[in-house]
Enzyme design. Structure first.
Site, mmCIF file in Angstrom:
data_model
loop_
_atom_site.group_PDB
_atom_site.id
_atom_site.type_symbol
_atom_site.label_atom_id
_atom_site.label_comp_id
_atom_site.label_asym_id
_atom_site.label_seq_id
_atom_site.Cartn_x
_atom_site.Cartn_y
_atom_site.Cartn_z
ATOM 1 N N CYS A 400 51.357 37.227 60.103
ATOM 2 C CA CYS A 400 52.823 37.309 60.079
ATOM 3 C C CYS A 400 53.384 37.509 61.494
ATOM 4 O O CYS A 400 53.484 36.538 62.239
ATOM 5 C CB CYS A 400 53.263 38.398 59.114
ATOM 6 S SG CYS A 400 54.935 38.107 58.525
ATOM 7 N N HIS A 531 50.877 36.731 54.359
ATOM 8 C CA HIS A 531 49.905 37.832 54.447
ATOM 9 C C HIS A 531 48.681 37.532 53.574
ATOM 10 O O HIS A 531 48.635 37.951 52.422
ATOM 11 C CB HIS A 531 50.556 39.135 53.978
ATOM 12 C CG HIS A 531 51.577 39.649 54.927
ATOM 13 N ND1 HIS A 531 51.264 40.474 55.981
ATOM 14 C CD2 HIS A 531 52.910 39.435 54.993
ATOM 15 C CE1 HIS A 531 52.362 40.743 56.662
ATOM 16 N NE2 HIS A 531 53.374 40.137 56.086
ATOM 17 N N GLU A 533 45.913 38.851 53.551
ATOM 18 C CA GLU A 533 45.182 40.073 53.168
ATOM 19 C C GLU A 533 45.571 40.565 51.775
ATOM 20 O O GLU A 533 44.794 41.257 51.120
ATOM 21 C CB GLU A 533 45.394 41.182 54.210
ATOM 22 C CG GLU A 533 46.789 41.800 54.293
ATOM 23 C CD GLU A 533 47.754 41.059 55.220
ATOM 24 O OE1 GLU A 533 47.500 39.866 55.515
ATOM 25 O OE2 GLU A 533 48.768 41.654 55.631
HETATM 26 N N1 GLN Z 1 59.127 41.038 61.927
HETATM 27 C C1 GLN Z 1 58.748 39.737 61.509
HETATM 28 C C2 GLN Z 1 59.741 39.143 60.517
HETATM 29 O O1 GLN Z 1 60.502 39.841 59.926
HETATM 30 C C3 GLN Z 1 57.356 39.746 60.916
HETATM 31 C C4 GLN Z 1 57.248 40.528 59.649
HETATM 32 C C5 GLN Z 1 55.839 40.874 59.268
HETATM 33 O O2 GLN Z 1 54.939 40.900 60.092
HETATM 34 N N2 GLN Z 1 55.632 41.197 58.009
HETATM 35 O O3 GLN Z 1 59.771 37.946 60.317
#
Ligand code: GLN
Length: 560
Positions: A400, A531, A533
């Site tokens: 992410c 994600h 994971e």
């Molecule tokens: N801060 C970034 C976003 O909002 C990544 C979010 C995250 O890593 N879950 O897009």
């Protein structure tokens, strides 16, 4: 004496098992519940787990991960407690929005209903209206899963004000269906250093406290640093009016994945089946696959060193691992199946901002992970880390934020857009390679933060010949998201021309889901907007984590 028909009917009744904590929090109620679920599954029952969080937040999405641990996102997009991850991992299930509830969620529903005259002029009260709504949700969840047994973990500890209504709701079920409801209390037996002896009194007190709610436990799970001896089992049994077989010893053990096997040493499944008038439905192959996994873990000998570089690491060891529990487990699963025992080292990226030369220490790691995150602090240190991994050909996995920052690093250092950035941090940058989605902009302007990110499972298509495509072994995938920002469509062509490949996109090709470098330029450099994971399971490790671990293993060989 019951006749055959009555017995049959009993068996067909839906069963409920409630798990409540006593003595103190943090002794592994979630793992105990997940393990019980696993064991009952292995006896041929369909189990649906439910987690009850007594706080007033409507979901877990607005809570700080350093204080409350990881936010676990379901396919539906519901942001939940990290225990839901344990349930999904132990039980190999995708859980739904009815399987998680908070007091806030229930009160909000009941109050909204009252505002809409849903109670037809009645006085609306905690009992029975809140408790009935709680039971309605439990029933809805079990109906959805068509399960035999609902396993319901009530958050908090006995004696808290805020979980009392859930215990009351459970009690009403027991009154109505005495044969079909079991209560388990998970307690803790301390061994005070000065005495060197395991003390049962806190457990006795916790059970009395539960009794004062009108609930008698059917099973006591006695957590402690050591196994419970026979004498203490007897003592607890007598003082808590329970049979000694129903007191289960749950000592600290090396891995949480050993807990189901350990519980079975005290025959917990037989105890529960007896209480709930159930009969074993299988007679072979019980926990077979699970045992194989446990064995793999025990036999994993190859040593891997992976650095996790990020920003939520400065509040002490306990919180940091809680904030990334799914990442840790995902690495473990892939490692074990590949015969490796991975040591993760947590590095606060701010250290590389304060002392840029320190970054050379990354050389000693076989791989680097940058997990998800939000906001500005430590970001330049993370970008330096990614640059180091790219240039020194250390396997890199970005999750992410870890993918967004990899795109920024590439734009800055390969393409030469020196101020490339994300609008999350520097909206004035002349190259916003990561930008906010238009509908998200409206949410932020309206101060509308709860449950408004791009959340939950979305499909993506994978590019032929890419690392992603090869790792998954299929063209289309579905993965869970939690973010507000995206790779900016305006720059995609130029970034790809410079060599970074967007190997996963939304089916319409508009949203970039995976970025990677071709194998010819780097052994493994890959970031995901989602994600992965959250979908890694002990018996089904995640293909991207496995591909990453394989690359790390090759890297070790080269190093030695
Ligand atoms: N801060 C970034 C976003 O909002 C990544 C979010 C995250 O890593 N879950 O897009």
């Amino acid at each position: 004496m019951k006749n055959k028909k009555d017995k049959q009917q009993d068996k067909q009744q839906h069963k409920y098992i409630f798990v409540i904590g006593g003595v103190m929090s943090g002794v592994g109620k979630g793992i105990a519940s997940s393990s019980i679920g696993k064991i009952l599954q292995s006896k041929g029952f369909k189990v649906n787990p439910i987690k009850v969080d007594p706080y007033l937040n409507v979901d877990a999405g607005t809570m700080n991960p350093t204080e409350h641990g990881e936010v676990f996102v379901l396919d539906s997009g519901l942001e939940t407690d990290q225990d839901m991850g344990n349930y999904e991992r132990f039980l190999e299930m995708d859980l739904g929005p009815d399987d998680y509830m908070t007091s806030g969620m229930i009160y909000k529903y009941v109050i909204d209903k009252e505002r809409n005259l849903g109670f037809r002029g009645k006085c609306v009260e905690a009992i029975p209206h809140i408790t009935e709504e709680i039971v309605r949700r439990w029933e809805k969840s079990s109906a959805h899963h068509k399960s035999d047994i609902s396993l319901i973990e009530i958050g908090g500890t006995i004696g808290d004000y805020q979980n009392a209504l859930f215990i009351e709701a459970a009690r009403t079920l027991k009154i109505k269906h005495p044969q079909d409801v079991a209560f388990i209390i998970v307690t803790y037996l301390p061994v005070p250093g000065s005495l060197g002896e395991m003390k049962t009194r806190p457990t006795q007190n916790a059970v009395r406290q539960l009794n004062s709610y009108g609930v008698q436990p059917d099973v006591i799970i006695a957590r402690g640093s050591h196994p419970l001896d026979h004498k203490r089992k007897e003592k607890i049994a007598v003082s808590c009016a329970i049979s000694p077989e129903n007191v289960i010893s749950a000592p600290d053990i090396e891995s949480i994945y050993d807990v189901p096997l350990n519980f079975e040493k005290d025959k917990i499944s037989q105890v529960l089946m007896k209480i709930l008038h159930l009969e074993n439905r299988t007679h072979n192959g019980e926990l077979h696959e699970w045992k194989k996994f446990v064995q793999k873990r025990a036999n994993a000998k190859k040593q891997l060193k992976i650095a996790v570089v990020g920003k939520y690491f400065d509040t002490g060891d306990y919180t940091l691992s809680d904030a990334y529990v799914s990442v840790i487990e995902a690495v473990k699963f892939s490692s074990y199946w590949k015969g490796a025992n991975t040591k993760l080292t947590w590095i606060n990226s701010k250290e590389y901002e304060k002392n840029p030369r320190k970054i050379a220490e990354l050389k000693k790691y076989d791989g680097i992970i940058v997990p998800g995150g939000f906001g500005e602090s430590g970001i330049e240190g993370v970008i330096k880390t990614i640059e180091y991994a790219r240039k020194n050909k250390i396997p890199y996995l970005g999750l992410c934020y870890g993918m967004q920052l990899a795109v920024i690093e590439y734009a800055r250092n390969v393409i030469g857009w020196k101020d490339a950035h994300t609008s999350e941090i520097n909206p004035k940058s002349s190259h916003l390679v990561i930008d906010i989605m238009p509908e998200q902009k409206k949410n932020l302007e309206a101060g509308n933060y709860g449950a408004t990110m791009r959340l939950g499972a979305y499909p993506a298509k994978l590019k032929e010949g890419s690392i992603a495509r090869r790792s998954y072994g299929k063209k289309e995938i579905s993965e869970r998201h939690r973010h507000r920002y995206e790779v900016n469509g305006e720059y995609i062509k130029e970034i790809e021309k410079a060599g970074l490949v967007f190997s996963g996109t939304s089916p319409d090709g508009k949203l970039m889901e995976i970025a990677e470098l071709p194998k010819s330029t780097h052994p493994f450099f890959l970031g995901t907007q989602f994600h992965p994971e959250l979908k890694a399971r002990p018996l089904h490790p995640h293909p991207l984590f496995t591909a990453f671990v394989e690359a790390c293993l090759k890297n070790t060989k080269n190093n030695t």
